[in-house]
Design a protein around this motif. Structure first.
Motif, PDB file in Angstrom:
ATOM      1  N   ALA A  38       0.808  -1.222   0.000  1.00  0.00           N
ATOM      2  CA  ALA A  38       0.000   0.000   0.000  1.00  0.00           C
ATOM      3  C   ALA A  38       0.837   1.265   0.000  1.00  0.00           C
ATOM      4  O   ALA A  38       0.284   2.368  -0.059  1.00  0.00           O
ATOM      5  CB  ALA A  38      -0.938  -0.003   1.218  1.00  0.00           C
ATOM      6  N   GLY A  39       2.170   1.113   0.084  1.00  0.00           N
ATOM      7  CA  GLY A  39       3.019   2.294  -0.039  1.00  0.00           C
ATOM      8  C   GLY A  39       3.943   2.582   1.119  1.00  0.00           C
ATOM      9  O   GLY A  39       4.686   3.571   1.080  1.00  0.00           O
ATOM     10  N   ALA A  40       3.934   1.762   2.182  1.00  0.00           N
ATOM     11  CA  ALA A  40       4.860   1.986   3.287  1.00  0.00           C
ATOM     12  C   ALA A  40       6.293   1.765   2.793  1.00  0.00           C
ATOM     13  O   ALA A  40       6.611   0.709   2.255  1.00  0.00           O
ATOM     14  CB  ALA A  40       4.536   1.050   4.453  1.00  0.00           C
ATOM     15  N   ASP A  41       7.152   2.744   2.984  1.00  0.00           N
ATOM     16  CA  ASP A  41       8.513   2.685   2.468  1.00  0.00           C
ATOM     17  C   ASP A  41       9.344   1.667   3.240  1.00  0.00           C
ATOM     18  O   ASP A  41       9.485   1.754   4.463  1.00  0.00           O
ATOM     19  CB  ASP A  41       9.166   4.066   2.567  1.00  0.00           C
ATOM     20  N   LEU A  42       9.887   0.681   2.515  1.00  0.00           N
ATOM     21  CA  LEU A  42      10.636  -0.405   3.155  1.00  0.00           C
ATOM     22  C   LEU A  42      11.863   0.129   3.895  1.00  0.00           C
ATOM     23  O   LEU A  42      12.188  -0.347   4.989  1.00  0.00           O
ATOM     24  CB  LEU A  42      11.041  -1.439   2.109  1.00  0.00           C
ATOM     25  N   LYS A  43      12.556   1.105   3.318  1.00  0.00           N
ATOM     26  CA  LYS A  43      13.760   1.635   3.965  1.00  0.00           C
ATOM     27  C   LYS A  43      13.416   2.261   5.318  1.00  0.00           C
ATOM     28  O   LYS A  43      14.161   2.093   6.292  1.00  0.00           O
ATOM     29  CB  LYS A  43      14.436   2.659   3.052  1.00  0.00           C
ATOM     30  N   GLU A  44      12.304   2.978   5.388  1.00  0.00           N
ATOM     31  CA  GLU A  44      11.907   3.587   6.656  1.00  0.00           C
ATOM     32  C   GLU A  44      11.526   2.529   7.682  1.00  0.00           C
ATOM     33  O   GLU A  44      11.802   2.674   8.875  1.00  0.00           O
ATOM     34  CB  GLU A  44      10.742   4.553   6.426  1.00  0.00           C
ATOM     35  N   ILE A  45      10.869   1.449   7.223  1.00  0.00           N
ATOM     36  CA  ILE A  45      10.521   0.355   8.128  1.00  0.00           C
ATOM     37  C   ILE A  45      11.788  -0.282   8.687  1.00  0.00           C
ATOM     38  O   ILE A  45      11.902  -0.552   9.890  1.00  0.00           O
ATOM     39  CB  ILE A  45       9.668  -0.696   7.397  1.00  0.00           C
ATOM     40  N   LEU A  46      12.789  -0.515   7.813  1.00  0.00           N
ATOM     41  CA  LEU A  46      14.033  -1.148   8.245  1.00  0.00           C
ATOM     42  C   LEU A  46      14.812  -0.275   9.216  1.00  0.00           C
ATOM     43  O   LEU A  46      15.463  -0.785  10.139  1.00  0.00           O
ATOM     44  CB  LEU A  46      14.895  -1.485   7.026  1.00  0.00           C
ATOM     45  N   VAL A  47      14.760   1.039   9.033  1.00  0.00           N
ATOM     46  CA  VAL A  47      15.431   1.947   9.973  1.00  0.00           C
ATOM     47  C   VAL A  47      14.880   1.738  11.380  1.00  0.00           C
ATOM     48  O   VAL A  47      15.638   1.697  12.374  1.00  0.00           O
ATOM     49  CB  VAL A  47      15.265   3.409   9.529  1.00  0.00           C
ATOM     50  N   LEU A  48      13.557   1.593  11.493  1.00  0.00           N
ATOM     51  CA  LEU A  48      12.946   1.375  12.802  1.00  0.00           C
ATOM     52  C   LEU A  48      13.258  -0.022  13.332  1.00  0.00           C
ATOM     53  O   LEU A  48      13.564  -0.190  14.523  1.00  0.00           O
ATOM     54  CB  LEU A  48      11.433   1.588  12.714  1.00  0.00           C
ATOM     55  N   LEU A  49      13.210  -1.033  12.479  1.00  0.00           N
ATOM     56  CA  LEU A  49      13.481  -2.396  12.928  1.00  0.00           C
ATOM     57  C   LEU A  49      14.933  -2.559  13.382  1.00  0.00           C
ATOM     58  O   LEU A  49      15.217  -3.358  14.288  1.00  0.00           O
ATOM     59  CB  LEU A  49      13.184  -3.386  11.797  1.00  0.00           C
ATOM     60  N   ASP A  50      15.850  -1.811  12.779  1.00  0.00           N
ATOM     61  CA  ASP A  50      17.260  -1.922  13.150  1.00  0.00           C
ATOM     62  C   ASP A  50      17.527  -1.412  14.563  1.00  0.00           C
ATOM     63  O   ASP A  50      18.621  -1.647  15.114  1.00  0.00           O
ATOM     64  CB  ASP A  50      18.132  -1.151  12.147  1.00  0.00           C
ATOM     65  N   ARG A  51      16.562  -0.723  15.146  1.00  0.00           N
ATOM     66  CA  ARG A  51      16.742  -0.258  16.521  1.00  0.00           C
ATOM     67  C   ARG A  51      16.575  -1.386  17.542  1.00  0.00           C
ATOM     68  O   ARG A  51      16.929  -1.227  18.713  1.00  0.00           O
ATOM     69  CB  ARG A  51      15.747   0.869  16.833  1.00  0.00           C
ATOM     70  N   LEU A  52      16.003  -2.507  17.107  1.00  0.00           N
ATOM     71  CA  LEU A  52      15.881  -3.655  17.999  1.00  0.00           C
ATOM     72  C   LEU A  52      17.247  -4.318  18.177  1.00  0.00           C
ATOM     73  O   LEU A  52      17.985  -4.500  17.218  1.00  0.00           O
ATOM     74  CB  LEU A  52      14.905  -4.689  17.415  1.00  0.00           C
ATOM     75  N   SER A  53      17.553  -4.691  19.392  1.00  0.00           N
ATOM     76  CA  SER A  53      18.791  -5.442  19.652  1.00  0.00           C
ATOM     77  C   SER A  53      18.531  -6.906  19.336  1.00  0.00           C
ATOM     78  O   SER A  53      18.439  -7.759  20.220  1.00  0.00           O
ATOM     79  CB  SER A  53      19.222  -5.258  21.113  1.00  0.00           C
ATOM     80  N   LEU A  54      18.395  -7.169  18.041  1.00  0.00           N
ATOM     81  CA  LEU A  54      18.014  -8.506  17.582  1.00  0.00           C
ATOM     82  C   LEU A  54      18.802  -8.824  16.314  1.00  0.00           C
ATOM     83  O   LEU A  54      18.308  -8.641  15.201  1.00  0.00           O
ATOM     84  CB  LEU A  54      16.504  -8.538  17.308  1.00  0.00           C
ATOM     85  N   PRO A  55      20.043  -9.286  16.460  1.00  0.00           N
ATOM     86  CA  PRO A  55      20.851  -9.585  15.268  1.00  0.00           C
ATOM     87  C   PRO A  55      20.399 -10.881  14.606  1.00  0.00           C
ATOM     88  O   PRO A  55      19.657 -11.678  15.171  1.00  0.00           O
ATOM     89  CB  PRO A  55      22.261  -9.726  15.844  1.00  0.00           C
ATOM     90  N   GLY A  56      20.863 -11.078  13.351  1.00  0.00           N
ATOM     91  CA  GLY A  56      20.672 -12.365  12.692  1.00  0.00           C
ATOM     92  C   GLY A  56      19.389 -12.514  11.914  1.00  0.00           C
ATOM     93  O   GLY A  56      18.851 -13.615  11.820  1.00  0.00           O
ATOM     94  N   TRP A  57      18.882 -11.433  11.321  1.00  0.00           N
ATOM     95  CA  TRP A  57      17.666 -11.542  10.512  1.00  0.00           C
ATOM     96  C   TRP A  57      17.794 -10.641   9.287  1.00  0.00           C
ATOM     97  O   TRP A  57      18.576  -9.698   9.257  1.00  0.00           O
ATOM     98  CB  TRP A  57      16.421 -11.156  11.308  1.00  0.00           C
TER      99      TRP A  57
END
Length: 417
Positions: A38-57
């Protein structure tokens, strides 16, 4: 229908709404895929997800078709250590991620819903609940990614349709369980739900938690001025319907409602460079693609040029498909949509015989009308005028139904003076 949810957010005036159409259920990857589509920018989503201390995905996005519908698949690749996380572990992971406040609140609300369901099923305190599938990297990324996508799109309110589920059995970390799973059933309590005759797990616990924790209401699409829509594809194809979750994004239309009709949209495009054959083809293709109706109006356009307006009446589910049909059949550079309401009269179908030939009848309030194609075929074979054949068919229908006390108006004999 409204239902209490874990995430309470007051409805903002003229806010942006996301309505999830769960006609083939909902899963975490399908919800995330629909919002990206629907138009949510993947790069912006990844910027937020990268804030999780969750490596390996890694989050991969693929374009796909499900039942002929173009959709987006959100696929999480993870080197998961198969660690079993508790609700307290995940709540801490999210709280420490320095996410935007609404993303944090929504993500915590979803995992709390999951923990409460698991707590009831396994009789353990909420903070001691051990997540199996929903504690893995993929479920965490699906959930936090979905609420991050909602934030990227500026969604203030989430609503949803009734939620479809499957049947049979599904394999889980706990072994074989009924479909829908006990966790999904617990999560869907108080929510309009229905089953489809398929052994696929249409609605997963992750999807059920997302839709029930975040939605403020369930039912038909609310009155919206639509600004976008998308489909998130499931893992496999289904024979009977597209394996997708649909999302429609728009602003609430707070104008006074016309009435209690069915919500609809009128798609329109102005045309001054198409032939009569193209217009006829466009109308035919629109009707074959799910439009309620389609028609053409003659207009005078700029510089006094004659032109046409092609109108298509549809519902939200067919909006994107029909917009594409208008573009491909006419070559137009633009299509507009206007919210509308419709009050279709109840009708049924019957059949009568004229000179040994069948004539289909459309029966509704006030009349019984012969199908013109059948009337024309008989007129061509017999040489009788078309209006005579139609009149004979309608008279035959009235004679056949006179004995049951009704006529085409729906009134009984006893009701007449």
């Amino acid at each position: 229908m409204t239902t209490p949810t874990a995430f309470q957010n007051p409805r903002p005036p003229n806010g942006t709404v996301a309505w999830f159409h769960c006609f083939a259920g909902i899963a975490g990857d399908m919800a995330l895929g629909s919002l990206i589509n629907a138009g949510a920018d993947l790069k912006e989503i990844l910027v937020l997800l990268d804030r999780l201390s969750l490596p390996g995905w890694e989050l991969q996005v693929e374009e796909a078709l499900r039942g002929g519908v173009a959709c987006t698949r959100a696929i999480v690749r993870a080197n998961d250590d198969e660690r079993v996380r508790t609700h307290a572990d995940i709540a801490q992971l999210i709280a420490r991620a320095a996410l935007p406040p609404r993303v944090t609140a929504r993500a915590l609300a979803v995992f709390l819903r999951l923990a409460e369901a698991e707590s009831a099923l396994h009789r353990r305190p909420v903070d001691e609940v051990h997540f199996h599938e929903v504690g893995g990297h993929d479920a965490i990324i699906d959930i936090v990614g979905t609420v991050a996508a909602l934030e990227v799109l500026g969604v203030d309110e989430i609503t949803a349709s009734a939620v479809a589920t499957g049947t049979g059995m599904v394999r889980t970390a706990h072994g074989l369980l009924p479909n829908p799973s006990p966790a999904a059933v617990r999560l869907l309590e108080g929510v309009p739900t229905y089953g489809r005759d398929t052994s696929v797990e249409l609605t997963t616990p992750t999807g059920a938690a997302l839709i029930t924790a975040l939605s403020t209401s369930f039912g038909p699409m609310p009155r919206l001025v639509v600004s976008g829509s998308g489909f998130g594809g499931g893992k496999s194809e289904l024979e009977e319907l597209p394996n997708c979750t649909q999302v429609i994004i728009g602003q609430r239309d707070e104008r006074v409602a016309i009435g209690s009709g069915q919500p609809a949209f009128v798609l329109e495009t102005n045309l001054d460079d198409v032939t009569g054959e193209q217009l006829a083809y466009a109308v035919t293709m629109a009707l074959e693609s799910g439009a309620f109706d389609a028609w053409v109006s003659s207009v005078t356009m700029k510089k006094g040029r004659p032109g046409h307006v092609l109108h298509v009446l549809t519902d939200a589910a067919h909006l994107e498909r029909l917009r594409h049909v208008l573009h491909t059949t006419t070559g137009t550079f633009g299509v507009r949509a206007t919210p509308a309401e419709r009050w279709p009269a109840a009708r049924s179908f019957d059949e009568v015989s004229i000179d040994g030939m069948a004539v289909r009848m459309k029966v509704g309030y006030g009349r019984a009308k012969a199908e013109f194609d059948d009337v024309a075929a008989i007129a061509s074979l017999t040489g009788a005028p078309v209006h005579d054949v139609a009149s004979r068919a309608e008279s035959a229908w009235r004679r056949e139904h006179r004995g049951d006390g009704t006529d085409p108006s729906g009134e009984t004999d006893a009701a007449r003076p």
